[in-house]
Design a protein around this motif. Sequence first.
Motif, mmCIF file in Angstrom:
data_model
loop_
_atom_site.group_PDB
_atom_site.id
_atom_site.type_symbol
_atom_site.label_atom_id
_atom_site.label_comp_id
_atom_site.label_asym_id
_atom_site.label_seq_id
_atom_site.Cartn_x
_atom_site.Cartn_y
_atom_site.Cartn_z
ATOM 1 N N LEU A 107 -4.271 -5.723 -3.132
ATOM 2 C CA LEU A 107 -5.361 -6.576 -2.654
ATOM 3 C C LEU A 107 -6.709 -5.880 -2.778
ATOM 4 O O LEU A 107 -7.697 -6.476 -3.231
ATOM 5 C CB LEU A 107 -5.121 -6.963 -1.193
ATOM 6 C CG LEU A 107 -6.286 -7.702 -0.517
ATOM 7 C CD1 LEU A 107 -6.379 -9.140 -1.017
ATOM 8 C CD2 LEU A 107 -6.151 -7.676 1.006
ATOM 9 N N LEU A 108 -6.755 -4.596 -2.388
ATOM 10 C CA LEU A 108 -8.009 -3.846 -2.466
ATOM 11 C C LEU A 108 -8.505 -3.746 -3.901
ATOM 12 O O LEU A 108 -9.711 -3.771 -4.163
ATOM 13 C CB LEU A 108 -7.826 -2.454 -1.865
ATOM 14 C CG LEU A 108 -7.527 -2.387 -0.365
ATOM 15 C CD1 LEU A 108 -7.379 -0.934 0.080
ATOM 16 C CD2 LEU A 108 -8.614 -3.084 0.443
ATOM 17 N N LYS A 109 -7.577 -3.633 -4.852
ATOM 18 C CA LYS A 109 -7.962 -3.594 -6.263
ATOM 19 C C LYS A 109 -8.605 -4.915 -6.678
ATOM 20 O O LYS A 109 -9.657 -4.919 -7.337
ATOM 21 C CB LYS A 109 -6.742 -3.300 -7.133
ATOM 22 C CG LYS A 109 -7.038 -3.295 -8.626
ATOM 23 C CD LYS A 109 -5.889 -2.727 -9.440
ATOM 24 C CE LYS A 109 -4.662 -3.585 -9.356
ATOM 25 N NZ LYS A 109 -3.568 -3.076 -10.227
ATOM 26 N N LEU A 110 -8.008 -6.015 -6.275
ATOM 27 C CA LEU A 110 -8.578 -7.327 -6.605
ATOM 28 C C LEU A 110 -9.936 -7.507 -5.935
ATOM 29 O O LEU A 110 -10.856 -8.082 -6.521
ATOM 30 C CB LEU A 110 -7.629 -8.436 -6.156
ATOM 31 C CG LEU A 110 -6.231 -8.440 -6.776
ATOM 32 C CD1 LEU A 110 -5.425 -9.615 -6.240
ATOM 33 C CD2 LEU A 110 -6.307 -8.496 -8.294
ATOM 34 N N GLU A 111 -10.048 -7.004 -4.712
ATOM 35 C CA GLU A 111 -11.322 -7.081 -4.005
ATOM 36 C C GLU A 111 -12.393 -6.318 -4.760
ATOM 37 O O GLU A 111 -13.532 -6.786 -4.911
ATOM 38 C CB GLU A 111 -11.169 -6.538 -2.582
ATOM 39 C CG GLU A 111 -12.448 -6.637 -1.752
ATOM 40 C CD GLU A 111 -12.248 -6.104 -0.350
ATOM 41 O OE1 GLU A 111 -12.677 -6.761 0.604
ATOM 42 O OE2 GLU A 111 -11.660 -4.997 -0.209
ATOM 43 N N ARG A 112 -12.051 -5.133 -5.258
ATOM 44 C CA ARG A 112 -13.007 -4.331 -6.029
ATOM 45 C C ARG A 112 -13.424 -5.059 -7.299
ATOM 46 O O ARG A 112 -14.600 -5.057 -7.660
ATOM 47 C CB ARG A 112 -12.408 -2.962 -6.385
ATOM 48 C CG ARG A 112 -12.351 -1.990 -5.235
ATOM 49 C CD ARG A 112 -12.074 -0.570 -5.729
ATOM 50 N NE ARG A 112 -10.782 -0.463 -6.402
ATOM 51 C CZ ARG A 112 -9.637 -0.212 -5.791
ATOM 52 N NH1 ARG A 112 -9.610 -0.070 -4.476
ATOM 53 N NH2 ARG A 112 -8.512 -0.098 -6.494
ATOM 54 N N TRP A 113 -12.472 -5.673 -7.981
ATOM 55 C CA TRP A 113 -12.803 -6.407 -9.209
ATOM 56 C C TRP A 113 -13.819 -7.510 -8.921
ATOM 57 O O TRP A 113 -14.771 -7.700 -9.676
ATOM 58 C CB TRP A 113 -11.538 -7.017 -9.809
ATOM 59 C CG TRP A 113 -10.625 -6.028 -10.443
ATOM 60 C CD1 TRP A 113 -10.791 -4.661 -10.514
ATOM 61 C CD2 TRP A 113 -9.367 -6.301 -11.090
ATOM 62 N NE1 TRP A 113 -9.733 -4.079 -11.158
ATOM 63 C CE2 TRP A 113 -8.844 -5.054 -11.528
ATOM 64 C CE3 TRP A 113 -8.646 -7.455 -11.329
ATOM 65 C CZ2 TRP A 113 -7.627 -4.963 -12.197
ATOM 66 C CZ3 TRP A 113 -7.426 -7.375 -11.998
ATOM 67 C CH2 TRP A 113 -6.932 -6.139 -12.428
ATOM 68 N N GLY A 114 -13.606 -8.215 -7.818
ATOM 69 C CA GLY A 114 -14.547 -9.276 -7.463
ATOM 70 C C GLY A 114 -15.911 -8.733 -7.108
ATOM 71 O O GLY A 114 -16.941 -9.283 -7.515
ATOM 72 N N THR B 24 -0.177 -11.054 -16.304
ATOM 73 C CA THR B 24 -0.754 -9.796 -15.854
ATOM 74 C C THR B 24 -1.723 -10.019 -14.707
ATOM 75 O O THR B 24 -2.089 -11.154 -14.392
ATOM 76 C CB THR B 24 -1.503 -9.117 -17.012
ATOM 77 O OG1 THR B 24 -2.630 -9.945 -17.365
ATOM 78 C CG2 THR B 24 -0.606 -8.946 -18.223
ATOM 79 N N ASN B 25 -2.169 -8.930 -14.103
ATOM 80 C CA ASN B 25 -3.162 -9.025 -13.040
ATOM 81 C C ASN B 25 -4.445 -9.705 -13.513
ATOM 82 O O ASN B 25 -5.073 -10.444 -12.751
ATOM 83 C CB ASN B 25 -3.489 -7.630 -12.494
ATOM 84 C CG ASN B 25 -2.431 -7.128 -11.528
ATOM 85 O OD1 ASN B 25 -1.655 -7.896 -10.975
ATOM 86 N ND2 ASN B 25 -2.404 -5.817 -11.318
ATOM 87 N N ILE B 26 -4.838 -9.463 -14.749
ATOM 88 C CA ILE B 26 -6.056 -10.078 -15.280
ATOM 89 C C ILE B 26 -5.893 -11.592 -15.365
ATOM 90 O O ILE B 26 -6.779 -12.361 -14.941
ATOM 91 C CB ILE B 26 -6.405 -9.501 -16.673
ATOM 92 C CG1 ILE B 26 -6.795 -8.024 -16.566
ATOM 93 C CG2 ILE B 26 -7.538 -10.297 -17.317
ATOM 94 C CD1 ILE B 26 -8.090 -7.769 -15.836
ATOM 95 N N VAL B 27 -4.778 -12.038 -15.921
ATOM 96 C CA VAL B 27 -4.502 -13.476 -16.016
ATOM 97 C C VAL B 27 -4.475 -14.101 -14.624
ATOM 98 O O VAL B 27 -5.095 -15.145 -14.371
ATOM 99 C CB VAL B 27 -3.163 -13.734 -16.742
ATOM 100 C CG1 VAL B 27 -2.740 -15.192 -16.614
ATOM 101 C CG2 VAL B 27 -3.272 -13.341 -18.212
ATOM 102 N N ASP B 28 -3.782 -13.450 -13.701
ATOM 103 C CA ASP B 28 -3.640 -13.993 -12.353
ATOM 104 C C ASP B 28 -4.964 -13.949 -11.596
ATOM 105 O O ASP B 28 -5.288 -14.875 -10.838
ATOM 106 C CB ASP B 28 -2.555 -13.221 -11.597
ATOM 107 C CG ASP B 28 -1.183 -13.368 -12.250
ATOM 108 O OD1 ASP B 28 -0.999 -14.317 -13.035
ATOM 109 O OD2 ASP B 28 -0.303 -12.532 -11.985
#
Length: 389
Positions: free
Chosen positions: A38-45, A316-320
């Motif tokens: 989750l923290l990784k996705l938060e950073r991407w955003g 992948t995480n990018i697609v999702d």
Amino acid sequence: MSAKYAKYEDIDKDQLQVDIEKIKESIGKATVEDFHHLLKLERWGRISTVSGYLIIFILSFLEISSYSLSGIIFWTFALLAATLIGVGNVSRWANVAHPILHGAYDKVPNVPYRYTKAGFAKKGRRYLDWFDWIKPEAWVYEHNIMHHYHLGEDTDPDNVENNLQWLIQSKTPMWARYLFVYAFAGTWKFTYYAPNTLKILENKKRRKLKMPQVTQYEISPFKRNGAILWKEYILPYFSVKFVIIPMLFLPLGLEAVFNAFIITVMAEYIANLHSFLVIVPNHSAEDIYRFDTPHKSQGEFYLRQIMGSVNYKTGTNIVDFSHGWLNYQIEHHLFPNLPLSQYQKIQPLIKDLCAKHNLEYRQENVFKRMKMTIELMVGKTNLLKVGNV
């Protein structure tokens, strides 16, 4: 439903419940690794949002220097900045606020309070955790309770076919219906979600007090409900996003403020289009079911989540990430409080389970599903009804 799949009434709902709950048990509890995901996705955003504003700063700086850009180059980068800000906006809602407000990370050992359902976006933290047109507590009730537990029913506040009966039943020319849908898609977060979530929350309070239900929310700021909408929903977000943030560029000149404002408006439009694309088709097309009565058992509840939902392509995480993890809608409706990373593990298991029970597992490209949804919205198609197929 295609003849090769079992009918609603023929499905063994008790066995379906047993099989689905076995799958959930096999996944196990939420872990620190799920939280780090989750923290990784938060950073991407966050990186997407900051990158967008950084581009605005660079463009504004160049405009006041001797390196002034041509109109085409300037607005190409302006569009890039707006897109990055828009993606960050959608990510904050779909990839961060959505799972946290379902309590997906509540049981992670030693998880910070601000990442729990009880602590996220509460009171002043709304401005830090998830600041949007939508008030978090209103969306939680509208989405987590009314939508998830009344999927496809008349009481589902996100039943697209129900909500657009005024357009479908009208004598509006088809070209005008399409025009309305396209315009609505670019504004729906504040023209639909803000007032609708407030109306649903208000009606919850009214039911407790045995008062008449609100059928249509007032937009006028001079009426009681409209005043709440403007004071607590529209004005806070508008003031910060479209006044305060552009004014931060004032040291670079009034033109920089104007550019920041225009790019912010573009970003908002893009965020609306992006969120509309990945959210609305989840439960809306001619092959999706609606239901006239509430579910009578947990097994029937599970069956409705499958028959009333559709997935997009997963991977992948990018697609999702680009889909806001809403490409796992079937799995999400079966297990709304799972961490996002768990859906990647559970998806093939649920797909196999559907094959076992001869249930259609709908999964298609998001743009194809959007086209099908628009056909429903303008009245060219209808949702399927149990008992009529």
